[in-house]
Design an enzyme around this catalytic site. Structure first.
Site, PDB file in Angstrom:
ATOM      1  N   ASP A   1      -0.459   1.816 -12.701  1.00  0.00           N
ATOM      2  CA  ASP A   1       0.583   2.321 -13.591  1.00  0.00           C
ATOM      3  C   ASP A   1       0.904   1.312 -14.693  1.00  0.00           C
ATOM      4  OD1 ASP A   1       1.893   0.453 -12.053  1.00  0.00           O
ATOM      5  OD2 ASP A   1       3.532   1.774 -11.439  1.00  0.00           O
ATOM      6  N   SER A   2       0.272   0.137 -14.628  1.00  0.00           N
ATOM      7  CA  SER A   2       0.346  -0.827 -15.732  1.00  0.00           C
ATOM      8  C   SER A   2      -0.225  -0.238 -17.012  1.00  0.00           C
ATOM      9  CB  SER A   2      -0.401  -2.112 -15.369  1.00  0.00           C
ATOM     10  OG  SER A   2      -1.682  -1.830 -14.828  1.00  0.00           O
TER      11      SER A   2
ATOM     12  N   ASP B   1      -2.654   4.421  -8.566  1.00  0.00           N
ATOM     13  CA  ASP B   1      -1.233   4.132  -8.360  1.00  0.00           C
ATOM     14  C   ASP B   1      -0.420   5.425  -8.318  1.00  0.00           C
ATOM     15  OD1 ASP B   1      -0.225   1.582  -7.889  1.00  0.00           O
ATOM     16  OD2 ASP B   1      -0.434   0.965  -9.984  1.00  0.00           O
TER      17      ASP B   1
ATOM     18  N   LYS C   1      -2.140   3.762  -4.115  1.00  0.00           N
ATOM     19  CA  LYS C   1      -1.312   2.569  -3.907  1.00  0.00           C
ATOM     20  C   LYS C   1       0.130   2.936  -4.173  1.00  0.00           C
ATOM     21  CE  LYS C   1      -1.056  -0.944  -6.903  1.00  0.00           C
ATOM     22  NZ  LYS C   1       0.431  -1.097  -7.107  1.00  0.00           N
TER      23      LYS C   1
ATOM     24  N   GLU D   1       4.297   1.180  -4.114  1.00  0.00           N
ATOM     25  CA  GLU D   1       5.044  -0.070  -4.139  1.00  0.00           C
ATOM     26  C   GLU D   1       6.222  -0.056  -3.176  1.00  0.00           C
ATOM     27  OE1 GLU D   1       6.345  -1.223  -7.994  1.00  0.00           O
ATOM     28  OE2 GLU D   1       4.357  -1.110  -8.895  1.00  0.00           O
TER      29      GLU D   1
ATOM     30  N   GLU E   1       2.282  -9.651  -4.986  1.00  0.00           N
ATOM     31  CA  GLU E   1       2.443  -9.979  -6.400  1.00  0.00           C
ATOM     32  C   GLU E   1       3.553 -10.998  -6.630  1.00  0.00           C
ATOM     33  OE1 GLU E   1       3.061  -7.950 -10.826  1.00  0.00           O
ATOM     34  OE2 GLU E   1       2.731  -6.665  -9.073  1.00  0.00           O
TER      35      GLU E   1
END
Length: 352
Positions: A82-83, A121, A151, A153, A221
């Protein structure tokens, strides 16, 4: 004999993808050593690397060209992160990107990368409400996005439940702890985690909870090296570090960051301190664009070698006559002059 005929048919079908006598050259056949011919990376093969203590490589990709490069380099895991919201769409955070937009990125990457494990993501807003919502979104990432895994978070109880539900639905899950960019509203910005005793313990506890939920790997991270080392030692699954030091089972970096893709002030603002630039692609791109602009402005591009499509002198005459009948005398003269110049350009190298 039948097997040989089948191989011949398969080759004919493959070669039929190459267009002939068309504008574009078409795809080039790849040799047996190419990444496309290599064995596909799976969750099982990653477990094997982890068991053998071989480092795991992960790089993000967001479109077809970047996916092809990641694939060709032999990277183990291609993460459609999602970056993309920041490095592709120009946002200051990852929060604005939607699941539908992420799916477009996923599909493009899936077309370009055939060897790596593909992980998509789950963006902010598509899995927080309930485990049912999380499973529905994860299913879309695989069915519509062409990914192998997802993925997510965070390590709040609701996230652990979501991860467990997604795994139980038959979908591989990569966890993500430490600095979780989707939680910057709570964290107070992009701040490293694990710098106090309580915070460090929470990183390890959350990673263990994600492992218990069935995650096949966990991203760590922006945490101190000793915290990453402790989490890696405590877990039975691989840890993937980003700004977490050298003690993880593998590393991940953002494609644009590691290549030195852009020098724009926005990108400088969002490029993390921990990223090493392995290239200066942005400089190469800027130089090429400047040269293109200059050659167009001074009319040296396109030259004869980049004007490949020909028309015979007879057809030029006929074309000019047709234009004159249409009352387009200037256009007829332009066509004739262009043909004459093209002929001079062809003969010029021979005279030298």
């Amino acid at each position: 004999m039948m097997r040989q005929a089948f191989r011949h048919l398969a080759r004919r079908r493959w070669l039929s993808n190459v267009p002939e006598s068309t504008v574009y050259g078409g795809p080039r056949p790849q040799d047996a050593s190419s990444s496309a011919a290599a064995r596909r990376v799976t969750v099982t093969s990653l477990r094997g690397k982890h068991r053998r203590r071989e480092p795991i490589t992960v790089v993000t990709a967001y479109d077809y060209p970047s996916a092809v490069h990641v694939d060709s380099a032999g990277i183990d895991v291609c993460l459609v992160g999602d970056s993309a919201a920041m490095v592709v769409h120009g946002h200051d955070t990852t929060l604005p990107i939607s699941l539908d937009v992420m799916l477009e990125h996923c599909r493009a990457v899936a077309r370009g990368a055939t060897r790596p494990l593909l992980v998509g993501d789950l963006p902010f807003g598509c899995y927080e409400s309930s485990s049912t919502q999380a499973v529905d979104s994860a299913v879309r990432v695989l069915k519509e996005g062409g990914m192998d895994a997802i993925k997510l978070e965070g390590g709040a109880p609701s996230r652990i439940s979501a991860a467990k539900a997604i795994v139980e639905a038959g979908i591989a899950v990569m966890g993500h702890v430490g600095l979780t960019p989707q939680a910057i509203s709570v964290l107070g910005g992009f701040r490293p985690q694990g710098k106090t005793v309580d915070s460090a313990v929470k990183v390890v506890e959350t990673a263990l909870a994600l492992q218990e939920a069935g995650c096949f790997s966990v991203v760590l991270e922006c945490v101190p090296g000793p915290v990453a080392a402790a989490a890696t030692s405590a877990l039975r699954i691989p840890t993937i570090g980003i700004g977490a030091g050298p003690f993880c089972s593998g590393q991940v970096l953002v494609y644009h960051d590691l290549l030195g893709m852009m020098q724009h002030p926005h990108h400088a603002k969002v490029t993390p301190r921990f990223c090493k630039q392995f290239g200066n692609v942005g400089h190469v791109i800027n130089k090429a664009l400047s040269e293109y602009k200059q050659e167009v402005e001074n009319r040296t591009f396109p030259g004869p070698s980049h004007t490949p499509y020909k028309i015979t002198a007879t057809d030029v005459d006929g074309f000019a006559s047709a234009l004159q009948k249409m009352g387009l005398d200037e256009a007829a003269n332009a066509a004739a002059a262009a043909a004459e110049n093209a002929e001079k350009d062809v003969k010029l190298p021979e005279n030298n």
